[in-house]
Design a protein around this motif. Structure first.
Motif, mmCIF file in Angstrom:
data_model
loop_
_atom_site.group_PDB
_atom_site.id
_atom_site.type_symbol
_atom_site.label_atom_id
_atom_site.label_comp_id
_atom_site.label_asym_id
_atom_site.label_seq_id
_atom_site.Cartn_x
_atom_site.Cartn_y
_atom_site.Cartn_z
ATOM 1 N N UNK A 18 18.757 156.684 72.794
ATOM 2 C CA UNK A 18 17.904 157.049 73.915
ATOM 3 C C UNK A 18 17.295 155.836 74.585
ATOM 4 N N UNK A 19 16.802 154.879 73.784
ATOM 5 C CA UNK A 19 16.191 153.685 74.347
ATOM 6 C C UNK A 19 17.205 152.864 75.120
ATOM 7 N N UNK A 20 18.372 152.670 74.531
ATOM 8 C CA UNK A 20 19.377 151.837 75.178
ATOM 9 C C UNK A 20 19.830 152.436 76.492
ATOM 10 N N UNK A 21 19.976 153.748 76.534
ATOM 11 C CA UNK A 21 20.428 154.382 77.760
ATOM 12 C C UNK A 21 19.405 154.263 78.872
ATOM 13 N N UNK A 22 18.142 154.013 78.515
ATOM 14 C CA UNK A 22 17.112 153.876 79.537
ATOM 15 C C UNK A 22 17.080 152.523 80.196
ATOM 16 N N UNK A 23 17.894 151.579 79.724
ATOM 17 C CA UNK A 23 17.879 150.234 80.246
ATOM 18 C C UNK A 23 18.479 150.158 81.642
ATOM 19 N N UNK A 24 18.064 149.187 82.413
ATOM 20 C CA UNK A 24 18.766 148.930 83.662
ATOM 21 C C UNK A 24 17.924 148.378 84.765
ATOM 22 N N UNK A 25 16.609 148.557 84.764
ATOM 23 C CA UNK A 25 15.814 148.059 85.862
ATOM 24 C C UNK A 25 15.612 146.570 85.723
ATOM 25 N N UNK A 26 15.873 145.798 86.773
ATOM 26 C CA UNK A 26 15.678 144.359 86.727
ATOM 27 C C UNK A 26 14.906 143.901 87.939
ATOM 28 N N UNK A 27 14.061 142.889 87.765
ATOM 29 C CA UNK A 27 13.271 142.372 88.875
ATOM 30 C C UNK A 27 13.836 141.057 89.349
ATOM 31 N N UNK A 28 13.415 140.605 90.541
ATOM 32 C CA UNK A 28 13.828 139.324 91.073
ATOM 33 C C UNK A 28 12.668 138.709 91.819
ATOM 34 N N UNK B 93 15.606 162.821 77.336
ATOM 35 C CA UNK B 93 16.417 162.877 78.556
ATOM 36 C C UNK B 93 17.708 162.080 78.395
ATOM 37 N N UNK B 94 17.592 160.863 77.886
ATOM 38 C CA UNK B 94 18.770 160.014 77.801
ATOM 39 C C UNK B 94 19.747 160.455 76.724
ATOM 40 N N UNK B 95 19.269 161.224 75.744
ATOM 41 C CA UNK B 95 20.161 161.743 74.707
ATOM 42 C C UNK B 95 20.826 163.043 75.119
ATOM 43 N N UNK B 96 20.516 163.563 76.296
ATOM 44 C CA UNK B 96 21.086 164.823 76.762
ATOM 45 C C UNK B 96 22.588 164.673 77.010
ATOM 46 N N UNK C 154 24.319 165.511 79.443
ATOM 47 C CA UNK C 154 24.604 165.110 80.824
ATOM 48 C C UNK C 154 24.581 163.596 81.003
ATOM 49 N N UNK C 155 24.062 162.870 80.022
ATOM 50 C CA UNK C 155 24.013 161.414 80.102
ATOM 51 C C UNK C 155 25.073 160.749 79.229
ATOM 52 N N UNK C 156 26.040 161.542 78.774
ATOM 53 C CA UNK C 156 27.046 161.019 77.842
ATOM 54 C C UNK C 156 27.892 159.904 78.442
ATOM 55 N N UNK C 157 28.030 159.894 79.763
ATOM 56 C CA UNK C 157 28.862 158.880 80.410
ATOM 57 C C UNK C 157 28.107 157.595 80.723
ATOM 58 N N UNK C 158 26.815 157.551 80.446
ATOM 59 C CA UNK C 158 26.045 156.337 80.687
ATOM 60 C C UNK C 158 26.507 155.224 79.745
ATOM 61 N N UNK C 159 26.345 153.993 80.181
ATOM 62 C CA UNK C 159 26.768 152.856 79.373
ATOM 63 C C UNK C 159 25.695 152.497 78.359
ATOM 64 N N UNK C 160 26.126 152.173 77.133
ATOM 65 C CA UNK C 160 25.210 151.840 76.050
ATOM 66 C C UNK C 160 25.467 150.398 75.625
#
Length: 349
Positions: free
Chosen positions: A38-48, A203-206, A208-214
Protein backbone atom coordinates in the motif's frame (compact mmCIF):
# COMPACT_ATOMS: atom_id res chain seq x y z
CA UNK A 1 -37.13 15.67 4.54
CA UNK A 2 -39.36 12.89 5.91
CA UNK A 3 -39.04 11.56 9.44
CA UNK A 4 -37.63 8.33 8.01
CA UNK A 5 -34.94 10.25 6.10
CA UNK A 6 -34.09 12.26 9.19
CA UNK A 7 -33.70 9.09 11.25
CA UNK A 8 -31.48 7.60 8.52
CA UNK A 9 -29.28 10.71 8.43
CA UNK A 10 -29.02 10.75 12.25
CA UNK A 11 -28.02 7.10 12.24
CA UNK A 12 -25.40 7.77 9.53
CA UNK A 13 -23.93 10.54 11.66
CA UNK A 14 -23.78 8.28 14.71
CA UNK A 15 -22.16 5.53 12.62
CA UNK A 16 -19.56 7.98 11.30
CA UNK A 17 -18.77 9.25 14.78
CA UNK A 18 -18.51 5.75 16.27
CA UNK A 19 -16.24 4.63 13.44
CA UNK A 20 -14.02 7.68 13.90
CA UNK A 21 -13.73 7.05 17.66
CA UNK A 22 -12.85 3.40 17.12
CA UNK A 23 -10.24 4.41 14.56
CA UNK A 24 -8.65 6.92 16.95
CA UNK A 25 -8.14 4.22 19.57
CA UNK A 26 -6.35 2.06 17.02
CA UNK A 27 -4.05 4.74 15.61
CA UNK A 28 -1.12 4.22 17.99
CA UNK A 29 -0.94 0.48 17.38
CA UNK A 30 -0.93 0.96 13.61
CA UNK A 31 2.25 3.05 13.52
CA UNK A 32 4.92 1.43 11.39
CA UNK A 33 2.65 -1.45 10.40
CA UNK A 34 1.44 -0.05 7.08
CA UNK A 35 1.21 -2.47 4.22
CA UNK A 36 4.40 -2.30 2.21
CA UNK A 37 2.40 -2.73 -0.98
CA UNK A 38 0.00 0.00 0.00
CA UNK A 39 2.76 2.45 0.90
CA UNK A 40 4.78 1.78 -2.22
CA UNK A 41 1.80 2.19 -4.50
CA UNK A 42 1.21 5.64 -3.01
CA UNK A 43 4.55 6.91 -4.25
CA UNK A 44 4.92 9.31 -7.12
CA UNK A 45 4.61 12.97 -6.21
CA UNK A 46 7.82 14.91 -6.83
CA UNK A 47 8.66 18.58 -6.37
CA UNK A 48 10.98 20.86 -8.33
CA UNK A 49 12.66 24.16 -7.44
CA UNK A 50 12.47 26.13 -4.21
CA UNK A 51 9.66 25.46 -1.74
CA UNK A 52 6.69 27.75 -1.25
CA UNK A 53 6.57 27.56 2.55
CA UNK A 54 3.77 28.68 4.84
CA UNK A 55 4.01 29.25 8.60
CA UNK A 56 0.46 28.98 9.95
CA UNK A 57 -0.97 30.55 13.08
CA UNK A 58 -4.39 30.54 14.68
CA UNK A 59 -6.93 33.07 13.38
CA UNK A 60 -10.50 34.04 13.99
CA UNK A 61 -13.53 33.14 11.85
CA UNK A 62 -13.36 34.37 8.23
CA UNK A 63 -14.68 37.67 6.98
CA UNK A 64 -15.35 37.05 3.31
CA UNK A 65 -16.43 40.57 2.47
CA UNK A 66 -12.80 41.60 1.96
CA UNK A 67 -12.37 39.57 -1.24
CA UNK A 68 -13.24 40.98 -4.69
CA UNK A 69 -15.85 38.98 -6.55
CA UNK A 70 -14.38 35.93 -8.28
CA UNK A 71 -11.11 35.99 -6.34
CA UNK A 72 -10.24 33.30 -3.81
CA UNK A 73 -7.33 31.64 -2.05
CA UNK A 74 -6.14 28.25 -3.31
CA UNK A 75 -4.55 26.12 -0.61
CA UNK A 76 -2.56 23.42 -2.41
CA UNK A 77 -1.47 20.23 -0.60
CA UNK A 78 1.34 18.13 -2.05
CA UNK A 79 1.65 14.36 -2.03
CA UNK A 80 4.21 11.85 -0.85
CA UNK A 81 7.98 12.55 -0.91
CA UNK A 82 7.18 16.03 -2.14
CA UNK A 83 6.80 19.67 -1.11
CA UNK A 84 4.88 22.82 -1.90
CA UNK A 85 7.21 23.56 -4.79
CA UNK A 86 5.54 20.76 -6.75
CA UNK A 87 2.74 23.29 -7.36
CA UNK A 88 4.99 26.10 -8.63
CA UNK A 89 3.85 26.16 -12.30
CA UNK A 90 0.16 25.97 -11.33
CA UNK A 91 0.53 28.43 -8.46
CA UNK A 92 2.21 30.97 -10.70
CA UNK A 93 -0.56 30.86 -13.29
CA UNK A 94 -3.35 31.06 -10.71
CA UNK A 95 -1.61 34.07 -9.16
CA UNK A 96 -1.37 35.77 -12.53
CA UNK A 97 -5.13 35.29 -12.87
CA UNK A 98 -5.53 37.36 -9.70
CA UNK A 99 -5.96 34.64 -7.09
CA UNK A 100 -4.03 34.13 -3.87
CA UNK A 101 -2.16 30.83 -3.59
CA UNK A 102 -0.61 29.01 -0.63
CA UNK A 103 1.43 25.99 -1.68
CA UNK A 104 1.74 24.15 1.61
CA UNK A 105 4.86 22.44 2.92
CA UNK A 106 3.60 19.69 5.22
CA UNK A 107 5.58 19.14 8.46
CA UNK A 108 9.22 18.10 7.84
CA UNK A 109 8.73 18.64 4.09
CA UNK A 110 9.99 21.32 1.75
CA UNK A 111 11.73 24.22 3.48
CA UNK A 112 11.80 22.21 6.73
CA UNK A 113 12.60 18.85 5.19
CA UNK A 114 14.52 16.19 7.07
CA UNK A 115 17.61 15.16 5.09
CA UNK A 116 19.37 12.01 6.39
CA UNK A 117 23.07 12.56 7.01
CA UNK A 118 23.86 9.29 5.27
CA UNK A 119 21.88 10.42 2.22
CA UNK A 120 24.12 13.47 1.90
CA UNK A 121 27.15 11.16 1.88
CA UNK A 122 25.38 8.54 -0.26
CA UNK A 123 26.28 5.85 2.27
CA UNK A 124 23.53 3.40 1.33
CA UNK A 125 24.31 0.94 4.12
CA UNK A 126 23.88 3.65 6.75
CA UNK A 127 20.88 5.10 4.92
CA UNK A 128 19.09 1.78 5.35
CA UNK A 129 19.06 2.17 9.15
CA UNK A 130 19.36 5.91 9.98
CA UNK A 131 16.38 6.97 12.13
CA UNK A 132 13.94 9.55 10.79
CA UNK A 133 11.77 12.08 12.67
CA UNK A 134 9.31 11.78 9.78
CA UNK A 135 8.29 8.42 11.26
CA UNK A 136 6.49 10.26 14.07
CA UNK A 137 4.17 12.11 11.68
CA UNK A 138 0.58 11.11 11.02
CA UNK A 139 -2.45 12.41 9.17
CA UNK A 140 -3.39 14.17 12.40
CA UNK A 141 -0.25 16.31 12.06
CA UNK A 142 -0.95 17.04 8.40
CA UNK A 143 -4.57 17.91 9.15
CA UNK A 144 -3.71 20.32 11.97
CA UNK A 145 -1.05 22.04 9.87
CA UNK A 146 -3.32 22.58 6.87
CA UNK A 147 -6.33 23.53 8.99
CA UNK A 148 -4.34 26.36 10.58
CA UNK A 149 -3.45 27.63 7.11
CA UNK A 150 -7.07 27.39 5.96
CA UNK A 151 -8.20 29.39 8.99
CA UNK A 152 -5.81 32.22 8.14
CA UNK A 153 -6.69 32.16 4.45
CA UNK A 154 -10.44 32.11 5.09
CA UNK A 155 -10.17 35.41 6.97
CA UNK A 156 -9.62 37.03 3.54
CA UNK A 157 -12.29 35.31 1.46
CA UNK A 158 -13.33 31.98 -0.09
CA UNK A 159 -10.88 29.07 0.04
CA UNK A 160 -10.46 26.26 -2.49
CA UNK A 161 -8.56 23.31 -0.98
CA UNK A 162 -6.72 21.06 -3.45
CA UNK A 163 -4.76 17.86 -2.82
CA UNK A 164 -2.57 15.75 -5.08
CA UNK A 165 -1.88 12.03 -4.50
CA UNK A 166 -1.45 11.38 -0.75
CA UNK A 167 -2.55 15.00 -0.20
CA UNK A 168 -6.12 13.92 -0.92
CA UNK A 169 -6.32 12.22 2.47
CA UNK A 170 -5.39 15.49 4.16
CA UNK A 171 -7.98 17.37 2.09
CA UNK A 172 -10.69 15.00 3.34
CA UNK A 173 -9.60 15.34 6.96
CA UNK A 174 -9.51 19.15 6.79
CA UNK A 175 -12.85 19.31 4.97
CA UNK A 176 -14.35 17.16 7.70
CA UNK A 177 -12.89 19.38 10.43
CA UNK A 178 -13.75 22.87 9.10
CA UNK A 179 -16.27 22.60 6.24
CA UNK A 180 -17.60 26.08 7.08
CA UNK A 181 -14.25 27.60 6.03
CA UNK A 182 -14.13 26.02 2.56
CA UNK A 183 -15.76 27.03 -0.70
CA UNK A 184 -14.72 23.94 -2.71
CA UNK A 185 -12.49 20.85 -2.35
CA UNK A 186 -10.55 19.24 -5.19
CA UNK A 187 -8.73 15.93 -5.58
CA UNK A 188 -6.06 15.78 -8.28
CA UNK A 189 -5.26 12.11 -8.99
CA UNK A 190 -5.57 11.84 -5.21
CA UNK A 191 -6.78 9.47 -2.54
CA UNK A 192 -10.40 9.91 -1.54
CA UNK A 193 -10.97 7.14 1.04
CA UNK A 194 -14.38 5.67 1.84
CA UNK A 195 -15.85 3.42 4.56
CA UNK A 196 -14.88 0.40 2.43
CA UNK A 197 -11.39 1.76 1.67
CA UNK A 198 -10.78 3.92 4.76
CA UNK A 199 -7.07 4.78 4.38
CA UNK A 200 -4.52 5.40 1.63
CA UNK A 201 -3.13 1.94 2.35
CA UNK A 202 -6.54 0.36 1.82
CA UNK A 203 -7.10 2.34 -1.37
CA UNK A 204 -3.79 1.34 -2.91
CA UNK A 205 -4.28 -2.33 -2.01
CA UNK A 206 -7.63 -2.40 -3.83
CA UNK A 207 -7.88 -4.67 -6.90
CA UNK A 208 -8.52 -1.62 -9.08
CA UNK A 209 -4.92 -0.57 -8.37
CA UNK A 210 -3.39 -3.90 -9.39
CA UNK A 211 -1.83 -2.39 -12.51
CA UNK A 212 0.02 0.34 -10.61
CA UNK A 213 3.80 0.10 -10.56
CA UNK A 214 5.48 -1.06 -7.34
CA UNK A 215 9.12 0.12 -6.94
CA UNK A 216 10.14 -2.65 -4.54
CA UNK A 217 13.73 -2.55 -5.72
CA UNK A 218 14.03 1.18 -5.08
CA UNK A 219 13.18 1.14 -1.36
CA UNK A 220 16.08 1.69 1.06
CA UNK A 221 15.82 -0.17 4.38
CA UNK A 222 12.77 -1.79 5.97
CA UNK A 223 9.74 0.56 6.01
CA UNK A 224 8.19 -1.21 8.99
CA UNK A 225 11.32 -0.83 11.10
CA UNK A 226 12.13 2.72 10.00
CA UNK A 227 8.53 3.94 10.09
CA UNK A 228 9.11 5.64 6.75
CA UNK A 229 9.19 4.69 3.12
CA UNK A 230 12.73 5.74 2.19
CA UNK A 231 14.00 6.33 -1.32
CA UNK A 232 17.27 7.54 -2.80
CA UNK A 233 16.42 10.18 -5.44
CA UNK A 234 20.15 10.66 -6.11
CA UNK A 235 20.53 7.11 -7.34
CA UNK A 236 22.62 6.57 -10.41
CA UNK A 237 21.34 3.03 -10.98
CA UNK A 238 19.77 2.94 -14.46
CA UNK A 239 17.17 0.33 -13.43
CA UNK A 240 16.07 2.43 -10.46
CA UNK A 241 15.82 5.53 -12.61
CA UNK A 242 13.81 3.73 -15.27
CA UNK A 243 11.35 2.38 -12.68
CA UNK A 244 10.81 5.79 -11.09
CA UNK A 245 10.42 7.45 -14.49
CA UNK A 246 7.71 5.02 -15.58
CA UNK A 247 5.89 5.35 -12.29
CA UNK A 248 5.96 9.12 -12.01
CA UNK A 249 5.85 10.58 -15.50
CA UNK A 250 6.62 8.20 -18.35
CA UNK A 251 5.49 10.81 -20.88
CA UNK A 252 7.95 13.49 -19.70
CA UNK A 253 11.30 14.11 -21.46
CA UNK A 254 14.25 12.70 -19.56
CA UNK A 255 15.64 16.09 -18.56
CA UNK A 256 12.30 17.14 -17.06
CA UNK A 257 12.04 13.83 -15.20
CA UNK A 258 15.48 14.49 -13.67
CA UNK A 259 14.29 17.91 -12.54
CA UNK A 260 11.28 16.40 -10.80
CA UNK A 261 13.41 13.66 -9.27
CA UNK A 262 15.82 16.28 -7.93
CA UNK A 263 13.02 17.81 -5.88
CA UNK A 264 11.93 14.58 -4.20
CA UNK A 265 12.47 13.91 -0.50
CA UNK A 266 13.86 10.68 0.87
CA UNK A 267 11.27 9.91 3.56
CA UNK A 268 7.49 9.68 3.91
CA UNK A 269 5.66 8.44 6.99
CA UNK A 270 4.11 4.98 6.79
CA UNK A 271 1.74 6.00 9.58
CA UNK A 272 0.27 8.68 7.33
CA UNK A 273 -0.59 6.02 4.77
CA UNK A 274 -2.32 3.93 7.44
CA UNK A 275 -4.38 6.82 8.79
CA UNK A 276 -8.16 6.85 8.49
CA UNK A 277 -9.45 9.61 6.19
CA UNK A 278 -13.18 9.04 5.70
CA UNK A 279 -15.24 12.21 5.46
CA UNK A 280 -18.61 12.36 7.19
CA UNK A 281 -21.63 12.98 5.01
CA UNK A 282 -22.86 15.99 7.00
CA UNK A 283 -19.47 17.80 6.97
CA UNK A 284 -17.13 16.77 4.14
CA UNK A 285 -20.13 15.47 2.19
CA UNK A 286 -21.88 18.81 1.98
CA UNK A 287 -19.02 20.62 0.23
CA UNK A 288 -18.88 21.01 -3.57
CA UNK A 289 -16.07 18.77 -4.79
CA UNK A 290 -14.13 18.14 -7.98
CA UNK A 291 -11.92 15.29 -9.15
CA UNK A 292 -9.16 15.80 -11.74
CA UNK A 293 -8.86 12.32 -13.25
CA UNK A 294 -5.53 11.28 -14.82
CA UNK A 295 -5.94 8.64 -17.52
CA UNK A 296 -2.39 7.23 -17.62
CA UNK A 297 -1.54 7.31 -13.93
CA UNK A 298 0.79 4.44 -12.93
CA UNK A 299 0.77 5.29 -9.20
CA UNK A 300 -2.91 5.76 -8.39
CA UNK A 301 -4.39 3.78 -11.25
CA UNK A 302 -7.23 5.34 -13.20
CA UNK A 303 -9.56 2.45 -12.29
CA UNK A 304 -8.90 3.16 -8.62
CA UNK A 305 -9.64 6.85 -9.20
CA UNK A 306 -12.95 5.83 -10.78
CA UNK A 307 -13.83 3.60 -7.83
CA UNK A 308 -13.09 6.32 -5.29
CA UNK A 309 -15.24 8.78 -7.24
CA UNK A 310 -18.10 6.27 -7.46
CA UNK A 311 -17.98 5.39 -3.75
CA UNK A 312 -17.99 9.06 -2.75
CA UNK A 313 -20.95 9.76 -5.05
CA UNK A 314 -22.87 6.80 -3.63
CA UNK A 315 -22.53 8.29 -0.14
CA UNK A 316 -23.75 11.75 -1.20
CA UNK A 317 -25.87 11.21 -4.32
CA UNK A 318 -27.21 14.75 -4.18
CA UNK A 319 -23.70 16.16 -4.20
CA UNK A 320 -21.61 14.15 -6.68
CA UNK A 321 -18.08 14.84 -7.85
CA UNK A 322 -17.57 17.15 -10.80
CA UNK A 323 -15.03 15.21 -12.86
CA UNK A 324 -12.52 16.70 -15.28
CA UNK A 325 -10.80 14.05 -17.38
CA UNK A 326 -7.16 14.30 -18.49
CA UNK A 327 -6.85 11.09 -20.52
CA UNK A 328 -3.13 11.32 -21.32
CA UNK A 329 -1.90 12.56 -17.93
CA UNK A 330 0.57 10.55 -15.83
CA UNK A 331 0.74 10.85 -12.05
CA UNK A 332 2.58 14.16 -12.00
CA UNK A 333 0.00 15.63 -14.35
CA UNK A 334 0.25 17.09 -17.85
CA UNK A 335 3.63 18.54 -18.78
CA UNK A 336 1.78 21.71 -19.82
CA UNK A 337 -0.09 22.90 -16.70
CA UNK A 338 -2.51 25.11 -18.67
CA UNK A 339 -5.45 22.64 -18.71
CA UNK A 340 -5.12 22.04 -14.98
CA UNK A 341 -5.02 25.78 -14.33
CA UNK A 342 -8.19 26.22 -16.39
CA UNK A 343 -9.98 23.52 -14.39
CA UNK A 344 -8.85 24.89 -11.05
CA UNK A 345 -9.66 28.48 -11.96
CA UNK A 346 -13.21 27.34 -12.69
CA UNK A 347 -13.66 26.40 -9.03
CA UNK A 348 -13.47 30.01 -7.86
CA UNK A 349 -16.76 31.63 -6.80
Amino acid sequence: MTQSEERSEDQARRDDTTSDENSDRKTASRKGAASRRGVLLGLGTAAAGAALAATPAAASAPSRSRSPRGVCTYVLVHGTHSAGAYWMPIAQELTLLGHRVVAVDLPLHGARAFVPESYQRQDLAALATEPSPVAALSLDDYERHVTRIVRRAAAHGPVVLVGHSLGGATVTRVADAVPELLHHICYMAAFCPSPVLPSPDACTAAPENADALIPLGQVVGDPERLGVLRLNPRTGDPDDLAALWKMMCADYPEDVFRQRLGGMQTDESTTAYAGRAVGRTHTWGRLPRTYLRFGKDRTIATRLQDRMIAEADARTPRNPFRVHDFPTASHLGPLDPAPLVTALAGLAP
